[in-house]
Motif scaffolding. Structure first.
Motif, PDB file in Angstrom:
ATOM      1  N   TRP A 147       0.830  -1.212   0.000  1.00 10.65           N
ATOM      2  CA  TRP A 147       0.000   0.000   0.000  1.00 10.65           C
ATOM      3  C   TRP A 147       0.863   1.260   0.000  1.00 10.65           C
ATOM      4  CZ3 TRP A 147       0.240   3.465   4.124  1.00 10.65           C
ATOM      5  CH2 TRP A 147      -0.622   4.551   4.043  1.00 10.65           C
ATOM      6  N   ALA A 148       1.876   1.300   0.843  1.00  8.16           N
ATOM      7  CA  ALA A 148       2.717   2.487   0.942  1.00  8.16           C
ATOM      8  C   ALA A 148       3.454   2.763  -0.363  1.00  8.16           C
ATOM      9  CB  ALA A 148       3.711   2.332   2.096  1.00  8.16           C
ATOM     10  N   LYS A 149       3.907   1.720  -1.029  1.00 11.88           N
ATOM     11  CA  LYS A 149       4.598   1.915  -2.308  1.00 11.88           C
ATOM     12  C   LYS A 149       3.635   2.403  -3.384  1.00 11.88           C
ATOM     13  CE  LYS A 149       8.155  -1.542  -1.313  1.00 11.88           C
ATOM     14  NZ  LYS A 149       8.717  -2.881  -1.654  1.00 11.88           N
ATOM     15  N   ARG A 150       2.438   1.839  -3.421  1.00 17.50           N
ATOM     16  CA  ARG A 150       1.461   2.237  -4.433  1.00 17.50           C
ATOM     17  C   ARG A 150       0.975   3.668  -4.209  1.00 17.50           C
ATOM     18  NH1 ARG A 150       0.421  -1.061  -8.904  1.00 17.50           N
ATOM     19  NH2 ARG A 150      -1.848  -0.949  -8.704  1.00 17.50           N
ATOM     20  N   ARG A 151       0.889   4.078  -2.963  1.00 17.38           N
ATOM     21  CA  ARG A 151       0.383   5.415  -2.656  1.00 17.38           C
ATOM     22  C   ARG A 151       1.501   6.452  -2.545  1.00 17.38           C
ATOM     23  NH1 ARG A 151      -4.110   6.240  -4.446  1.00 17.38           N
ATOM     24  NH2 ARG A 151      -4.225   8.115  -3.141  1.00 17.38           N
ATOM     25  N   GLY A 152       2.740   6.056  -2.803  1.00 15.16           N
ATOM     26  CA  GLY A 152       3.837   7.019  -2.845  1.00 15.16           C
ATOM     27  C   GLY A 152       4.290   7.518  -1.496  1.00 15.16           C
ATOM     28  N   VAL A 153       4.142   6.718  -0.442  1.00 15.44           N
ATOM     29  CA  VAL A 153       4.587   7.141   0.882  1.00 15.44           C
ATOM     30  C   VAL A 153       5.575   6.124   1.464  1.00 15.44           C
ATOM     31  CG1 VAL A 153       2.586   8.564   1.441  1.00 15.44           C
ATOM     32  CG2 VAL A 153       2.500   6.104   1.918  1.00 15.44           C
ATOM     33  N   TYR A 154       6.331   5.467   0.583  1.00 15.49           N
ATOM     34  CA  TYR A 154       7.315   4.490   1.037  1.00 15.49           C
ATOM     35  C   TYR A 154       8.706   4.982   0.658  1.00 15.49           C
ATOM     36  CZ  TYR A 154       9.491  -0.049   2.025  1.00 15.49           C
ATOM     37  OH  TYR A 154      10.275  -1.053   2.546  1.00 15.49           O
ATOM     38  N   SER A 155       9.361   5.659   1.570  1.00 13.92           N
ATOM     39  CA  SER A 155      10.733   6.125   1.365  1.00 13.92           C
ATOM     40  C   SER A 155      11.182   6.859   2.617  1.00 13.92           C
ATOM     41  CB  SER A 155      10.847   7.049   0.156  1.00 13.92           C
ATOM     42  OG  SER A 155      12.146   7.591   0.062  1.00 13.92           O
ATOM     43  N   ASN A 156      12.022   6.215   3.398  1.00 10.75           N
ATOM     44  CA  ASN A 156      12.508   6.845   4.623  1.00 10.75           C
ATOM     45  C   ASN A 156      13.358   8.061   4.315  1.00 10.75           C
ATOM     46  OD1 ASN A 156      14.553   7.153   6.994  1.00 10.75           O
ATOM     47  ND2 ASN A 156      12.903   5.917   7.837  1.00 10.75           N
ATOM     48  N   VAL A 157      14.195   7.970   3.278  1.00 13.44           N
ATOM     49  CA  VAL A 157      15.107   9.070   2.971  1.00 13.44           C
ATOM     50  C   VAL A 157      14.342  10.293   2.470  1.00 13.44           C
ATOM     51  CG1 VAL A 157      15.541   8.396   0.567  1.00 13.44           C
ATOM     52  CG2 VAL A 157      17.293   9.632   1.831  1.00 13.44           C
ATOM     53  N   ALA A 158      13.173  10.096   1.859  1.00  9.98           N
ATOM     54  CA  ALA A 158      12.372  11.217   1.380  1.00  9.98           C
ATOM     55  C   ALA A 158      11.474  11.795   2.459  1.00  9.98           C
ATOM     56  CB  ALA A 158      11.518  10.789   0.183  1.00  9.98           C
ATOM     57  N   GLY A 159      11.471  11.205   3.646  1.00 10.12           N
ATOM     58  CA  GLY A 159      10.650  11.717   4.740  1.00 10.12           C
ATOM     59  C   GLY A 159       9.338  10.988   4.908  1.00 10.12           C
ATOM     60  N   PHE A 160       9.190   9.854   4.234  1.00  8.72           N
ATOM     61  CA  PHE A 160       7.978   9.053   4.388  1.00  8.72           C
ATOM     62  C   PHE A 160       8.289   7.842   5.270  1.00  8.72           C
ATOM     63  CE2 PHE A 160       7.207  11.208   0.255  1.00  8.72           C
ATOM     64  CZ  PHE A 160       6.063  11.900   0.620  1.00  8.72           C
ATOM     65  N   LEU A 161       7.614   6.728   5.037  1.00  8.29           N
ATOM     66  CA  LEU A 161       7.767   5.538   5.869  1.00  8.29           C
ATOM     67  C   LEU A 161       8.675   4.526   5.180  1.00  8.29           C
ATOM     68  CD1 LEU A 161       4.024   5.107   6.900  1.00  8.29           C
ATOM     69  CD2 LEU A 161       5.864   6.015   8.332  1.00  8.29           C
TER      70      LEU A 161
END
Length: 749
Positions: A227-241
């Motif tokens: 879900w996080a990858k599909r919704r664009g919120v999977y990236s610790n370095v970018a400030g997401f999860l």
């Protein structure tokens, strides 16, 4: 107490976690069916590796373990140890991360840790002799050591399997084969880099100990990662999860609903974190001080911890915040996604949505009308790999700068990934969506000039100590209609069925609600509104109408030039926002988020309003707890030792690093005078005006683009980008919205 986080209820029952569960109810027949459907769905989208790949990974790990054992004996003999000590010398490989948790997918990296004895040094032996051994092996390719990283790592591929190898140098002469890295005593007399390297293994092991059902945890975590990858919120370095952040969030939900199956755990994940009052921390167990005196997360004693907006605390000593990269913008974006997920799960329970709806990809390149495009190039693959890692570590700083110097009026949405233009050699680019802050009145012709902010960012990037000729970066402002084609699959811009006007989409019916509701989509996102609610999308935060995402539409089918505006002193990055050009997907941005942008804890009323959205749900499988009781239980969970913790609005350490460069800009670029912040209602003005010469070039890269559109320089009326950052106001200041800066002289690398 054998397991940290194991507590006792009054009746003698035991639970995992720092509070008692919200519900102990078991699954219904419907839960069993839907959980089986979820697992089949995850298998169908290819989230499970094949048996052949699994065997290949095991062989790589076994071979790697043999290599480090040979390595440690080699260096022991070279250091003059006798044959007895050489024979006893040992090193051992541990795994952590997604592979250790059992949620990795096909082609995923294996996070590994090499534990060695005290005489095997990191600099000379690990990044020396071991690196040399690996470089000489045919099975090893793409070897990339990063010894100066926050957590030093050696990256490579072994028989095609990507491996990240860390090193921990213990204060032991001999490493036993049955070594338990979870013991606190292993941290005695080791350096900080070893503590950080061991942390991954120790945290992963603790997570698996602190969840009540590992199989349900794994399925749910696999689902939430997808879900996080599909919704664009999977990236610790970018400030997401990142992976560990999601593991901790899912682990806490498993503790709160210990007998639930993955179907219910996914639903409760969104329900709980929609109502969560950040910056209250998420913890799987109590924070222990330990006996070694290492610093642990505590905003009451550590000043830096007060700036954390979304603390998710690791369970192993020393307990740390795993989400220190989260910014105001990324927290806002994740909050919107939590809320959307909760609404979709509500619709799924009413049989008005399915798993496809929850996992619908976020249409990032249809969401905004203005973007920043960051292009980087190098002369060879190795240089690009190093340059790419450095730039990615600095992108968060650009977001912080833009938000700080525009008082949060201009919000950033970093895309968690990169693209490559195949027509250019050794090229990568990144994108950031830009939008005016929602709910703020729009003044005609208002502009935001972020040139100097961008130049400061480029200056910090070009300060890379390992910089080599050919490592270049340039930042340009690009409109949505001019997004380059190479970012789309196959290099082909998708066609639009219509011009995406509201009239064309008002007549379509909502797939999710099934009711007589009109749909309005903005730039590819569908918002479910009331039947005659055409004007409600411009209303204030009192609009509680449920909105659920639907299938995204494609961008307009029209030929455009890929014209980009290079942001420099010669071309103002002045983005004009009027009523028609506010975020083209404004409806998808929640009108009333439960999390406040400045990191402050929302009032209880906000939490109540959020939970009120779910009152019309059909009878839930969990009959032991109503939604109101769940809401009260969540409130009780958050009334812990850090209830008074209020995250501060900015993280100054991130921006103070560039103060020296900013001063250099002022010394070289003219007399930009700082102005004192008199009051929130003050109007800012520059003492002198200076004509911006179009011959002044301030870029590390010249862009040869026939369709380059040069923006007219704006007037110098608001010194928000001056040498001394303005203090963060306590309330919205009445300021001019034409944020401009003086030009700076050409800076060559």
């Amino acid at each position: 107490m054998g397991i940290p986080g194991l507590s006792n209820q009054n009746n003698g029952q035991k639970w995992l976690g720092i509070t008692e569960p919200i519900s102990l109810a078991g699954p219904t027949e419907e839960d069993v069916i839907k959980s089986q459907e979820l697992e089949k769905y995850l298998q169908g989208v290819g989230l499970y590796e094949s048996q052949q790949e699994a065997v290949g990974r095991e062989e790589v790990l076994g071979r790697l373990d043999q290599i480090v054992k040979i390595w440690v004996k080699t260096i022991s003999r070279a250091k003059g140890f006798n044959e007895q000590l050489v024979h006893e010398a040992n090193a051992k490989i541990f795994t952590f991360g997604s592979y250790r948790l059992g949620v990795h997918g096909p082609g995923a990296d294996i996070d590994t840790l090499c534990v060695g004895p005290r005489h095997a040094t990191r600099e000379e032996d690990f990044f020396g002799e071991l690196q040399k051994m690996l470089a000489e092996m045919e099975e090893v390719t793409e070897l990339h050591p990063v010894p100066d990283a926050h957590v030093p790592v050696m990256k490579f591929k072994f028989n095609g399997v990507s491996v990240d190898l860390l090193y921990a140098r213990l204060a032991l002469w001999v490493i036993p084969e049955d070594l338990d890295v979870s013991q606190e005593s292993i941290l005695q007399n080791v350096d900080e880099q070893t503590v950080l390297s061991l942390n991954g293994c120790r945290v992963t092991d603790q997570v698996l100990r602190l969840v009540p059902n590992i199989q349900n945890f794994r399925t749910t975590l696999r689902c939430m990662r997808f879900w996080a990858k599909r919704r664009g919120v999977y990236s610790n370095v970018a400030g997401f999860l990142g992976g560990i952040n999601l593991a901790l969030l899912v682990g806490r939900i498993c503790q709160l609903y210990p007998n639930a199956l993955p179907n219910m755990l996914v639903s409760r994940f969104f329900r709980v974190y929609t109502q969560w009052r950040w910056p209250n921390p998420v913890m799987l167990c109590a924070i222990e001080e330990g006996s070694l005196g290492l610093s642990v997360w505590d905003p009451r004693r550590n000043p830096k911890d007060k700036y954390h907006l979304m603390p998710i605390i690791t369970p192993a000593y020393p307990c740390m915040n795993s989400t220190y990269n989260v910014t105001t913008s990324t927290l806002r974006i994740m909050s919107d996604e939590f809320k959307r997920g909760s609404e979709v799960c509500e619709a799924m329970e009413a049989s008005k949505a399915d798993w496809d709806t929850l996992f619908e990809p976020y249409p990032f390149f249809e969401a905004y009308k203005n973007y920043l495009q960051i292009d980087i190039t190098a002369e060879n693959p190795d240089d690009l790999r190093q340059w790419k890692g450095w730039v990615e570590s600095r992108l968060r700083q650009l977001t912080l700068k833009i938000e700080r110097y525009t008082y949060g009026m201009l919000q950033c949405h970093p895309y968690p990934g990169e693209f490559s233009d195949k027509s250019r050699s050794f090229h990568q680019c990144y994108f950031m969506g830009l939008q005016r802050k929602q709910g703020v009145p729009v003044n005609e012709g208002e502009q935001y000039d972020i040139r100097l902010t961008v130049e400061e960012f480029k200056g910090s990037v070009n300060a890379y100590t390992s910089w080599k000729p050919g490592m270049e970066i340039h930042v340009s402002h690009v409109k949505r209609r001019n997004i380059p084609n190479f970012i789309f699959p196959g290099g082909v811009r998708p066609s639009y069925l219509s011009k995406a006007t509201g009239e064309n989409r008002q007549s379509s019916k909502s797939r999710v609600s099934g009711q007589s509701q009109a749909e309005k989509s903005q730039g590819g996102k569908t918002a479910v509104l009331g039947a005659d609610d055409a004007r409600k999308r411009k209303r204030s935060e009192d609009n509680n109408t449920s909105r659920v995402s639907k299938s995204s539409l494609s961008p307009p089918n029209r030929e455009v030039n890929e014209d980009r505006t290079l942001i420099s002193a010669t071309s103002s990055c002045s983005m004009k926002f009027d009523d028609s050009e506010v975020n083209s997907m404004g409806d998808q941005k929640r009108q009333k988020p439960c999390l406040k942008l400045a990191g402050e804890i929302p009032s209880g009323d906000n939490v109540s309003n959020v939970s009120a959205m779910h009152n019309k749900q059909p009878d839930a499988p969990d009959t032991s707890s109503t939604k109101e009781e769940e809401r009260l239980a969540i409130e009780q969970i958050m009334s812990g030792p850090y209830e008074a913790h209020q995250a501060l609005a900015q993280e100054p350490d991130e921006l103070e690093e560039d103060l020296g460069y900013r001063n250099q800009v002022n010394d070289n670029g003219g007399s930009v005078k700082s102005n004192n912040f008199a009051s929130p209602s003050s109007t800012f003005a520059v003492a002198e005006e200076q004509v911006i010469s179009k011959e002044t070039i301030c870029s590390t890269h010249s862009c040869s683009n026939g369709g380059l559109e040069e923006l007219e320089p704006a007037e110098l009326t608001a010194p928000l980008l001056c040498a001394i950052p303005a203090p963060v106001p306590q309330r919205k200041p009445l300021i001019s919205h034409r944020f401009c800066s003086r030009p700076m002289k050409d800076r060559t690398v």
